[in-house]
Design a protein around this motif. Structure first.
Motif, PDB file in Angstrom:
ATOM      1  N   SER A  79       0.850  -1.188   0.000  1.00 30.76           N
ATOM      2  CA  SER A  79       0.000   0.000   0.000  1.00 30.76           C
ATOM      3  C   SER A  79       0.885   1.236   0.000  1.00 30.76           C
ATOM      4  CB  SER A  79      -0.901   0.010   1.238  1.00 30.76           C
ATOM      5  OG  SER A  79      -1.732  -1.142   1.271  1.00 30.76           O
ATOM      6  N   ALA A  80       0.616   2.158  -0.937  1.00 33.81           N
ATOM      7  CA  ALA A  80       1.408   3.379  -1.051  1.00 33.81           C
ATOM      8  C   ALA A  80       1.143   4.290   0.141  1.00 33.81           C
ATOM      9  CB  ALA A  80       1.075   4.102  -2.353  1.00 33.81           C
ATOM     10  N   THR A  81       2.199   4.911   0.641  1.00 36.03           N
ATOM     11  CA  THR A  81       2.074   5.811   1.788  1.00 36.03           C
ATOM     12  C   THR A  81       2.905   7.075   1.533  1.00 36.03           C
ATOM     13  OG1 THR A  81       3.964   4.814   2.941  1.00 36.03           O
ATOM     14  CG2 THR A  81       1.783   3.878   3.387  1.00 36.03           C
ATOM     15  N   GLY A  82       2.658   8.088   2.373  1.00 33.64           N
ATOM     16  CA  GLY A  82       3.494   9.283   2.350  1.00 33.64           C
ATOM     17  C   GLY A  82       3.153  10.234   1.220  1.00 33.64           C
ATOM     18  N   ASN A  83       4.067  11.173   0.998  1.00 28.15           N
ATOM     19  CA  ASN A  83       3.882  12.216  -0.004  1.00 28.15           C
ATOM     20  C   ASN A  83       4.394  11.778  -1.369  1.00 28.15           C
ATOM     21  OD1 ASN A  83       2.869  14.025   1.981  1.00 28.15           O
ATOM     22  ND2 ASN A  83       4.974  14.528   2.596  1.00 28.15           N
ATOM     23  N   VAL A  84       3.936  12.484  -2.394  1.00 25.81           N
ATOM     24  CA  VAL A  84       4.396  12.176  -3.750  1.00 25.81           C
ATOM     25  C   VAL A  84       5.798  12.737  -3.958  1.00 25.81           C
ATOM     26  CG1 VAL A  84       2.065  12.097  -4.679  1.00 25.81           C
ATOM     27  CG2 VAL A  84       3.336  14.253  -4.712  1.00 25.81           C
ATOM     28  N   ALA A  85       6.506  12.149  -4.906  1.00 25.03           N
ATOM     29  CA  ALA A  85       7.876  12.566  -5.208  1.00 25.03           C
ATOM     30  C   ALA A  85       8.107  12.418  -6.702  1.00 25.03           C
ATOM     31  CB  ALA A  85       8.880  11.728  -4.415  1.00 25.03           C
ATOM     32  N   THR A  86       9.300  12.775  -7.141  1.00 24.63           N
ATOM     33  CA  THR A  86       9.705  12.629  -8.536  1.00 24.63           C
ATOM     34  C   THR A  86      10.720  11.505  -8.641  1.00 24.63           C
ATOM     35  OG1 THR A  86       9.310  14.960  -9.056  1.00 24.63           O
ATOM     36  CG2 THR A  86      10.812  13.768 -10.495  1.00 24.63           C
ATOM     37  N   VAL A  87      10.499  10.600  -9.574  1.00 21.47           N
ATOM     38  CA  VAL A  87      11.366   9.440  -9.770  1.00 21.47           C
ATOM     39  C   VAL A  87      12.121   9.588 -11.090  1.00 21.47           C
ATOM     40  CG1 VAL A  87      11.428   6.944 -10.152  1.00 21.47           C
ATOM     41  CG2 VAL A  87       9.883   7.912  -8.427  1.00 21.47           C
ATOM     42  N   THR A  88      13.424   9.367 -11.042  1.00 19.99           N
ATOM     43  CA  THR A  88      14.244   9.359 -12.254  1.00 19.99           C
ATOM     44  C   THR A  88      14.448   7.913 -12.695  1.00 19.99           C
ATOM     45  OG1 THR A  88      15.419  11.343 -11.508  1.00 19.99           O
ATOM     46  CG2 THR A  88      16.427  10.063 -13.283  1.00 19.99           C
ATOM     47  N   PRO A  89      13.940   7.533 -13.862  1.00 18.28           N
ATOM     48  CA  PRO A  89      14.051   6.138 -14.292  1.00 18.28           C
ATOM     49  C   PRO A  89      15.428   5.805 -14.852  1.00 18.28           C
ATOM     50  CG  PRO A  89      12.898   7.400 -15.952  1.00 18.28           C
ATOM     51  CD  PRO A  89      13.174   8.345 -14.808  1.00 18.28           C
ATOM     52  N   TRP A  90      15.658   4.529 -15.048  1.00 17.37           N
ATOM     53  CA  TRP A  90      16.902   3.996 -15.590  1.00 17.37           C
ATOM     54  C   TRP A  90      16.805   3.973 -17.120  1.00 17.37           C
ATOM     55  CZ3 TRP A  90      18.075  -1.930 -15.580  1.00 17.37           C
ATOM     56  CH2 TRP A  90      19.374  -2.161 -16.070  1.00 17.37           C
ATOM     57  N   ASN A  91      17.745   4.596 -17.780  1.00 14.25           N
ATOM     58  CA  ASN A  91      17.796   4.596 -19.242  1.00 14.25           C
ATOM     59  C   ASN A  91      18.563   3.360 -19.695  1.00 14.25           C
ATOM     60  OD1 ASN A  91      18.060   5.056 -21.950  1.00 14.25           O
ATOM     61  ND2 ASN A  91      19.087   7.030 -21.783  1.00 14.25           N
ATOM     62  N   VAL A  92      17.838   2.407 -20.259  1.00 17.99           N
ATOM     63  CA  VAL A  92      18.490   1.166 -20.691  1.00 17.99           C
ATOM     64  C   VAL A  92      18.762   1.159 -22.194  1.00 17.99           C
ATOM     65  CG1 VAL A  92      17.591  -0.202 -18.800  1.00 17.99           C
ATOM     66  CG2 VAL A  92      16.241   0.014 -20.876  1.00 17.99           C
ATOM     67  N   GLY A  93      18.665   2.349 -22.804  1.00 15.84           N
ATOM     68  CA  GLY A  93      18.978   2.477 -24.220  1.00 15.84           C
ATOM     69  C   GLY A  93      17.744   2.703 -25.055  1.00 15.84           C
ATOM     70  N   GLU A  94      16.977   1.660 -25.291  1.00 19.62           N
ATOM     71  CA  GLU A  94      15.769   1.771 -26.115  1.00 19.62           C
ATOM     72  C   GLU A  94      14.623   2.430 -25.366  1.00 19.62           C
ATOM     73  OE1 GLU A  94      12.746  -1.145 -28.660  1.00 19.62           O
ATOM     74  OE2 GLU A  94      14.432  -1.998 -27.538  1.00 19.62           O
ATOM     75  N   TYR A  95      14.633   2.317 -24.043  1.00 20.48           N
ATOM     76  CA  TYR A  95      13.544   2.847 -23.241  1.00 20.48           C
ATOM     77  C   TYR A  95      14.047   3.174 -21.844  1.00 20.48           C
ATOM     78  CZ  TYR A  95      13.538  -2.017 -21.650  1.00 20.48           C
ATOM     79  OH  TYR A  95      13.922  -3.241 -21.168  1.00 20.48           O
ATOM     80  N   TYR A  96      13.166   3.743 -21.032  1.00 23.09           N
ATOM     81  CA  TYR A  96      13.438   4.042 -19.629  1.00 23.09           C
ATOM     82  C   TYR A  96      12.539   3.149 -18.774  1.00 23.09           C
ATOM     83  CZ  TYR A  96      15.452   8.367 -21.546  1.00 23.09           C
ATOM     84  OH  TYR A  96      16.194   9.279 -22.249  1.00 23.09           O
TER      85      TYR A  96
END
Length: 270
Positions: free
Chosen positions: A182-199
């Motif tokens: 279950s999600a808790t707390g405040n929202v944040a910004t996530v930086t994804p992993w760039n695997v080349g063709e996609y993130y």
């Protein structure tokens, strides 16, 4: 009376469900709880007093080894097995705290953001390893970029790009009896992993309201933002194909998953 022989407990944990999608790795550690039956009635996983409480098992490359030897209660008592990854010495059975990394731009941080859970129910005492298959308690997002109005595939590929996922809760409490997060707390910004063709990034299961700024693509210093609602589901991999436009146009988002998800999403990144 006939002598009762102690039967050691051995495990075989499904090794194809780890965050790297291929195998557990040497040194990985899981936590194990074992709850005995009372006759034909299953026991209840508790914070303490289980037959085995949060025993650490380590993967040595081919087999799982407990921190100390554990045994079945006897030769006839059935038991339920609960497994979770990664192991924590301070695990809570009812509300285990775990957070995905806000910076998942590296392979290490991405893998460290996965949480796995599995259960083997009503197992008969055996000298053979108990098989447990774990599943992802979190969701996975894949983001593909496509050239829209004002771009070509070549200019977009040559541009300096970055992607962020916004307004996402990154903390969770997990019920180790069910594996539900279950999600808790405040929202944040996530930086994804760039695997080349996609993130890609791990996301705590949650629903994002329609019209929310969800994905921002920065191209050569200019932000293009996708405002969209979405529901992130445990053990599902959601594919977002974002068409980046310099002028008004569409954003096509298709969804595919570890399990089938037939929802369709739409919006515009301007």
């Amino acid at each position: 009376p006939q002598e009762q022989v102690k039967i050691p407990i051995n495990l075989s944990i499904g090794n194809y469900t780890r965050a790297n999608d291929t195998a557990f790795e040497n040194g990985d550690k899981v936590g194990i709880y074992v709850v005995n039956y009372n006759g034909s009635t299953a026991g209840t996983l508790a914070a303490s007093g289980n037959h085995v409480n949060n025993m650490q098992f380590s993967f040595g490359g081919s087999a799982w080894t407990p921190a100390s030897a554990i045994y079945w209660k006897d030769q006839t008592t059935h038991a339920d097995f609960y497994a979770y990854y990664p192991y924590s010495a301070s695990a809570s059975t009812s509300a285990h705290s775990f957070s995905v990394q806000t910076d998942q731009s590296t392979e290490t941080n991405y893998f460290a953001s996965d949480f796995l859970w599995g259960k083997a129910a009503n197992v008969t005492p055996t000298v053979e390893p108990v098989a447990i298959t774990t599943n992802h308690s979190f969701s996975n997002i894949l983001i593909y970029l496509e050239a829209g109005n004002g771009f070509t595939a070549e200019t977009l590929a040559a541009a300096t790009k970055s992607v962020t996922i916004k307004n996402i809760k990154t903390a969770a409490t997990i019920n180790l009896a069910t594996g539900v997060a279950s999600a808790t707390g405040n929202v944040a910004t996530v930086t994804p992993w760039n695997v080349g063709e996609y993130y890609r990034a791990m996301i705590v299961p949650q629903t994002v309201a329609d019209g929310t700024d969800l994905i921002t693509v920065n191209v050569d210093g200019v932000d293009y933002t996708l405002a969209s609602g979405a529901t992130f589901v445990a053990n599902k991999q959601h594919k977002f194909t974002v068409t980046v436009n310099k002028s008004a146009g569409g954003v096509d988002i298709g969804i595919g998953g570890w399990d089938t998800d037939d929802n369709e999403y739409g919006g515009s990144a301007e």
